[in-house]
Enzyme design. Structure first.
Site, short mmCIF file in Angstrom:
data_model
loop_
_atom_site.label_atom_id
_atom_site.label_comp_id
_atom_site.label_asym_id
_atom_site.label_seq_id
_atom_site.Cartn_x
_atom_site.Cartn_y
_atom_site.Cartn_z
CD GLU A 237 -3.15 -1.02 2.09
OE1 GLU A 237 -3.04 -0.24 3.05
OE2 GLU A 237 -4.15 -1.72 1.89
CD GLU A 357 -4.33 -5.82 1.94
OE1 GLU A 357 -5.14 -5.11 2.58
OE2 GLU A 357 -3.10 -5.73 2.13
#
Ligand SMILES: *[C@@H]1O[C@H](CO)[C@@H](O)[C@H](O)[C@H]1NC(C)=O
Ligand SMILES: *[C@@H]1O[C@H](CO)[C@@H](O)[C@H](O)[C@H]1NC(C)=O
Ligand SMILES: *[C@@H]1O[C@H](CO)[C@@H](O)[C@H](O)[C@H]1NC(C)=O
Length: 456
Positions: A237, A357
């Site tokens: 991320e 995810e």
């Protein structure tokens, strides 16, 4: 008075001494009790490397030629290495891999980072480039056990968040070494010293033949030669703290992806993006969950188009990203989010898109069905439709699975002991089955000489 106080203390010290002795004996004994799990692996199942053919993942069969398309139903368990450092908890790792395999899941994404004091006593990287061998053997266990269960791993190389050290730890290391950087984590992407830290970490971890010769202590296979590793992920991320670092981030992705390919040409590489559209290409800005995403220095299209990036990664968290929204709004957002990224993979990037995810809290609805199942089904159905047409929607990884008794240490509102939730378990298992069928039906006997893990 003085005398009796002394006697009391002496008693106390004796008790403490005995207690310490017992603890040491206990720790040693229990360690050796469980040390069967650190015996070398004499046999490992055969596995072929994963590669990419245009917008599809393939398994490169090295015997008899042929290429098998590979659609992924998988999951995240970020805690595998942390639980493998000491023998006692290793059975949790084995259990989740076994359970995952039983659910038909084929890929697990997990952390291959754990940096500095913030990561606690079991950190993998103690100082830049200095590894804790005990923790490293924990990661060895994860890799060897995954292969034993025929599960492929996506290993993430650093965290952009502070958990387990992350980019802030790298910046702190540089400061401690006298490098003139402020504590902004954006320096992670620009400062030459910090970039070198990352590279030396990656070099040791990949154990590429050309650079370092460390082998997995259990399987004796270098990580760079291990087919159970599906892909390397550059960073979990990534985000800038200001949009002004967008070009620095892009340059970092380009440099690091090329660096990894130069050490290890057998494995796929992805970035670890959440998937926000950005200012650079100005495409699909309306698909983003909010205006705030445009100040993060990200651009899904530009970033994912990078030459040595083999496939695009996307996350999906409607609850965290649009906190106040009702279910209808979340459904609408999620549907567009998934469609839009699959289309971009197919038409613009010409690469597979993996939803690395996807996480939803339970959210019981009226009538007892769960919001989690509703949203998960949206993602799964779209992936399946894409797979049937052999388009770029390559799969999704659930965030995240635990085994019993781990919630306190590793849980968040998206975590799940799947077998305690029959409806979700059924959904996940059916998706595995559908995708295996799609993979099977697309099986071809293409000459594999044209296909490789390298981006064309
Ligand atoms: C450190 O960097 C800042 C900002 O770039 C600069 O103003 C300052 O002079 C530098 N300090 C030293 C000791 O080089
Ligand atoms: C859900 O929120 C949207 C606005 O985001 C609104 O238009 C809609 O009426 C809401 N639906 C319900 C059932 O409350
Ligand atoms: C990729 O797959 C297609 C369809 O199965 C096949 O025709 C093609 O030859 C493959 N591409 C390469 C480069 O092998």
């Amino acid at each position: 008075m003085m005398n009796s106080e002394w006697r009391e203390r002496k008693k106390l010290y004796t008790i403490l001494g005995i207690f310490t002795l017992i603890s040491i004996l206990y720790l040693n004994f229990s360690d050796s009790l469980f040390s069967f799990s650190s015996f070398p692996y004499l046999w490992q199942p055969k596995m072929d490397f994963a590669g990419v053919n245009r917008t599809r993942f393939v398994i490169l069969k090295d015997e008899g030629g042929g290429v098998e398309e590979f659609y992924i139903n998988g999951w995240n368990s970020y805690w595998l290495m942390a639980e493998s450092v000491w023998g006692e908890s290793r059975q949790r790792v084995s259990e989740i891999l076994e359970r995952g395999a039983a659910m038909g899941l084929s890929v697990c994404r997990t952390w291959a980072f754990s940096d500095g004091p913030a990561a606690g006593p079991n950190a993998l990287q103690l100082h830049p480039g200095v590894f804790n061998e005990r923790a490293f053997q924990g990661l060895d266990y994860v890799v060897a056990e995954a292969r034993r269960h025929r599960i492929r791993l996506i290993l993430s190389l650093v965290n952009n968040l502070e958990a387990y050290g992350g980019t802030t730890q790298y910046v702190r290391w540089a400061q401690e070494a006298g490098v003139n950087v402020s504590s902004s984590s954006d320096f992670f992407f620009t400062n030459p010293t910090i970039k070198d830290y990352y590279k030396s970490y990656v070099k040791v971890l990949l154990a590429s033949q050309a650079v370092v010769t460390r082998k997995n202590s259990l399987s004796r296979i270098r990580y760079s030669d291990e087919p159970a590793i599906f892909a390397w992920e550059l960073i979990n991320e990534p985000r800038c703290t200001s949009s002004s670092c967008a070009s620095d981030l892009q340059a970092w992705i380009t440099e690091m992806a090329a660096f990894i390919k130069s050490l290890d040409h057998k494995h796929l590489v992805t970035i670890g993006l959440e998937g926000f559209y950005g200012q650079k290409t100005r495409k699909n800005l309306g698909v983003n969950p909010g205006e705030w995403t445009t100040s993060l220095g990200l651009d899904f299209i530009q970033n994912s188009a990078t030459k040595n990036i083999d496939f695009a990664s996307v996350h999906a968290y409607p609850h965290s990203w649009i906190p106040g929204a009702n279910l209808t709004r979340r459904i609408n957002f999620l549907s567009r989010w998934v469609d839009s990224h699959i289309n971009d993979g197919e038409n613009v990037l010409k690469k597979p898109v993996l939803f690395t995810e996807v996480g939803f809290p339970l959210g019981l609805q009226q009538g007892g069905s769960s919001e989690r199942d509703t949203l998960l089904r949206i993602v799964y159905d779209r992936i399946y439709e894409s797979a049937k047409k052999r388009r770029a929607g390559a799969g999704a990884l659930y965030w995240q699975l635990l085994v019993e008794g781990m919630g306190k240490q590793y849980g968040d509102r998206f975590s799940l002991v799947a077998w305690q939730h029959p409806s979700t378990l059924k959904l996940i298992t059916e998706q595995s089955f559908r995708l295996q069928n799609a993979s099977y039906q697309s099986q071809t006997n293409t000459n594999l000489s044209h296909v490789s893990a390298k981006t064309p």
